[in-house]
Scaffold this active site. Sequence first.
Site, PDB file in Angstrom:
ATOM      1  N   GLU A  22      -3.572   0.599  13.383  1.00  0.00           N
ATOM      2  CA  GLU A  22      -3.666  -0.052  12.073  1.00  0.00           C
ATOM      3  C   GLU A  22      -3.626  -1.586  12.188  1.00  0.00           C
ATOM      4  O   GLU A  22      -2.864  -2.256  11.505  1.00  0.00           O
ATOM      5  CB  GLU A  22      -2.556   0.441  11.152  1.00  0.00           C
ATOM      6  CG  GLU A  22      -2.661   1.924  10.857  1.00  0.00           C
ATOM      7  CD  GLU A  22      -1.693   2.420   9.798  1.00  0.00           C
ATOM      8  OE1 GLU A  22      -0.594   1.857   9.688  1.00  0.00           O
ATOM      9  OE2 GLU A  22      -2.045   3.369   9.092  1.00  0.00           O
ATOM     10  N   ASP A  81      -0.511  11.663   8.439  1.00  0.00           N
ATOM     11  CA  ASP A  81       0.462  10.618   8.091  1.00  0.00           C
ATOM     12  C   ASP A  81       1.426  11.092   7.003  1.00  0.00           C
ATOM     13  O   ASP A  81       1.260  10.707   5.846  1.00  0.00           O
ATOM     14  CB  ASP A  81      -0.304   9.358   7.620  1.00  0.00           C
ATOM     15  CG  ASP A  81       0.615   8.166   7.453  1.00  0.00           C
ATOM     16  OD1 ASP A  81       1.758   8.236   7.910  1.00  0.00           O
ATOM     17  OD2 ASP A  81       0.179   7.165   6.848  1.00  0.00           O
ATOM     18  N   GLU A 101       7.180   8.006   1.025  1.00  0.00           N
ATOM     19  CA  GLU A 101       5.935   7.262   0.885  1.00  0.00           C
ATOM     20  C   GLU A 101       4.878   8.065   0.128  1.00  0.00           C
ATOM     21  O   GLU A 101       4.193   7.536  -0.734  1.00  0.00           O
ATOM     22  CB  GLU A 101       5.409   6.867   2.278  1.00  0.00           C
ATOM     23  CG  GLU A 101       4.076   6.156   2.224  1.00  0.00           C
ATOM     24  CD  GLU A 101       3.564   5.724   3.586  1.00  0.00           C
ATOM     25  OE1 GLU A 101       4.277   5.887   4.598  1.00  0.00           O
ATOM     26  OE2 GLU A 101       2.423   5.217   3.643  1.00  0.00           O
TER      27      GLU A 101
END
Length: 697
Positions: free
Chosen positions: A290, A364, A392
């Site tokens: 990332e 993820d 998240e």
Amino acid sequence: MNYKIVFLFLFSTLCRADDGYRLWLKYDPIKDAGQRAAYARSAQFIVLNSTSPVLKTAAEELQTGLQGLLGKTVPIVANAGGKTGSIVLTVNPNQPQLNEEGYQILNRQNTITITGKTGFGVLYGAFALLRHLQTRQSIAQLSLTSSPKIQHRMLNHWDNTDASIERGYAGESLWKWYELPERIDPRYREYARANASIGINGTVVNNVNASSRFLTAEYLQKVAALANVFRPYGIKIYLSVYFPAPKTIGGLKTADPLDPEVNQWWADKANEIYKFIPDFGGFLVKANSEGQPGPQDYGRNHADGANMLAKALAPHKGIVIWRAFVYKADGKADRFKAAYDEFKPLDGQFEKNVIVQVKNGPIDFQPREPFSPIFGMMPKTPLGMEFQLTQEYLGFATHLVYEAPIFKECLDSDTYVSGKGSTVAKVIDGSLHDYTMTAIAGVANTGSDRNWTGHPLAQANWYAFGRLAWDHTLSSEVLADEWVKMTLTNEPSSVKTVTDLLLKSREIYVNYNTPLGLSRPWTGVHFAPEPWQNRSSRPDWTAVYYHRADSVGLGFDRTATGSNALAQYRPEVQRQWNNPETCPLPYLLWFHHIAWTKKLNTGRTLWDELCTRFYTGADSVGWLQKQWASVKKDIDPETFASVAGRLATQQKEAVWWRDAWVLYLQEFSKQPIPAPFKKPERTLKEVKELVNIYQLR
Ligand code: GCV
């Protein structure tokens, strides 16, 4: 005397709401006098004949807990003079049934002995005894033996120097970098106590998207001050490192891991760190992921990068935890396969003090993912587990999701790598491949909010993670029951109700959020539904990349006719998941593109099944609200109100998730909403507008 004022003062003191700060270490007095007296008979003295800081911590923790539970001070003495009714803390290296951190607690002739091979074992034993009392279990003939199954049991904080927390939803960072090292916030000790009580023995205090500032002398002093607080609780400190630090703070021209000067820089840096923190744990690294730089920027591989750091730390017995969370900006490739493709070929090439840390699933931290195919496939490289506690993709701090079932689902998954029963848990506890090092990490859900986790019930996720890191065979039910009794109430019917509500919360969330193996219909802040989102700098950062809805059906074909990601699993796993008829429904759309009209084994078509799940999921939040309302009398008013308010928000947002998905997918399926469910009251346009507002926050 103004009696009215006195009365109001007493009333307000007695009714003072519990703000959640004490977590599961509340130690409120045991109401049942008989039970309290029975415990008290065995707790006249705490016997400690040692000056070791860790043993002292154990004795003091016992004393604090007993003071609260029994309402009396239990003295710490060096010798009980032969009197019974004492709790004796003792270290005895000759305990073959224990490992270095294990403990044994025995109650014989009204003397309770807590034995460890080391002081750490005794500390964990002390907390285990308190837990026993907090959950009101009998201590007559008590006999408990337990050793952690995994060596490195860690929290990973994604905290930044400016006090922000990446993906944190409970306030700012716990670490007040600008006050350290001079001022030590008392909360640091409370943090250490809470972690030690559940067996956590390591913490990475800064974000994996790391700042090189943490490696400067200025910051190392600050980190050392934290380490000093954590040490007596058996908690080692670790740092996330920025791979190009030799350039950014070292003034070198390169960070190439094969460059001798770069190697020397890291060796010198390690020497410096250990001067500040003699028991420093090691480095956690996110590299070539990332946008983070890494060894591939110099044509090297992950093993080259990890090994350079490992060599620098080895003389000090430090370790490197190298993350396997990598994927390239290749929209044609399947991100699912990326980590396996990059890391499997490197098996056996890492130094002995390297652990490769793998997220539980291949993408993820989605509400539900199959286990990452790497588990089991790198027998020569210790693989550690990375779970995420912070929510998240689980509704931040407003939605209730008890995560133990997520952790267990992964840990109990069978990789079949050495035949049936080769669970992921056996991979990471090292028993399957005789790993010399083992590790498990949870991305922390803590912050500066008074109750630590924002949502009061999210404390259960921190708790359950720590307990599972110690012993992955514990069930989600047992952990929920323990946490509720220690934190909320000991009233049996309310314990049962709250435990049940916790246990069902994850499935409810999945149903209105991402049922049947859907994933990632979100971008940006990762809160709002956005299944229509189809534009981004990278295709794999769009929602349509993941769900692949079209006029035929829905889901990502990962069989041989598609990306063939399934080939990364053992044939036994492939056989179950390859065929849509045998693929478990929770994983169906992870692996198959299914026609809208296809009949599933529930007797409904895909479209009808999806609608059923979206609608029942959203409705079930109403059930959560009712259940919570029914325990009001046994829950502290502040906690009760906080959870009730959050559930009301969750209810509203669950309907919004349902509407977003159903209205969007209906444009492809062209099917009516099946009875008895009613058409959403808003239009797709209206939901999109609502989401746009949320994306702004
Ligand atoms: C710390 C996801 C999150 C990022 C996180 C990353 C990681 O992509 O959205 O915030 O970065 O995972 O685990 O490295």
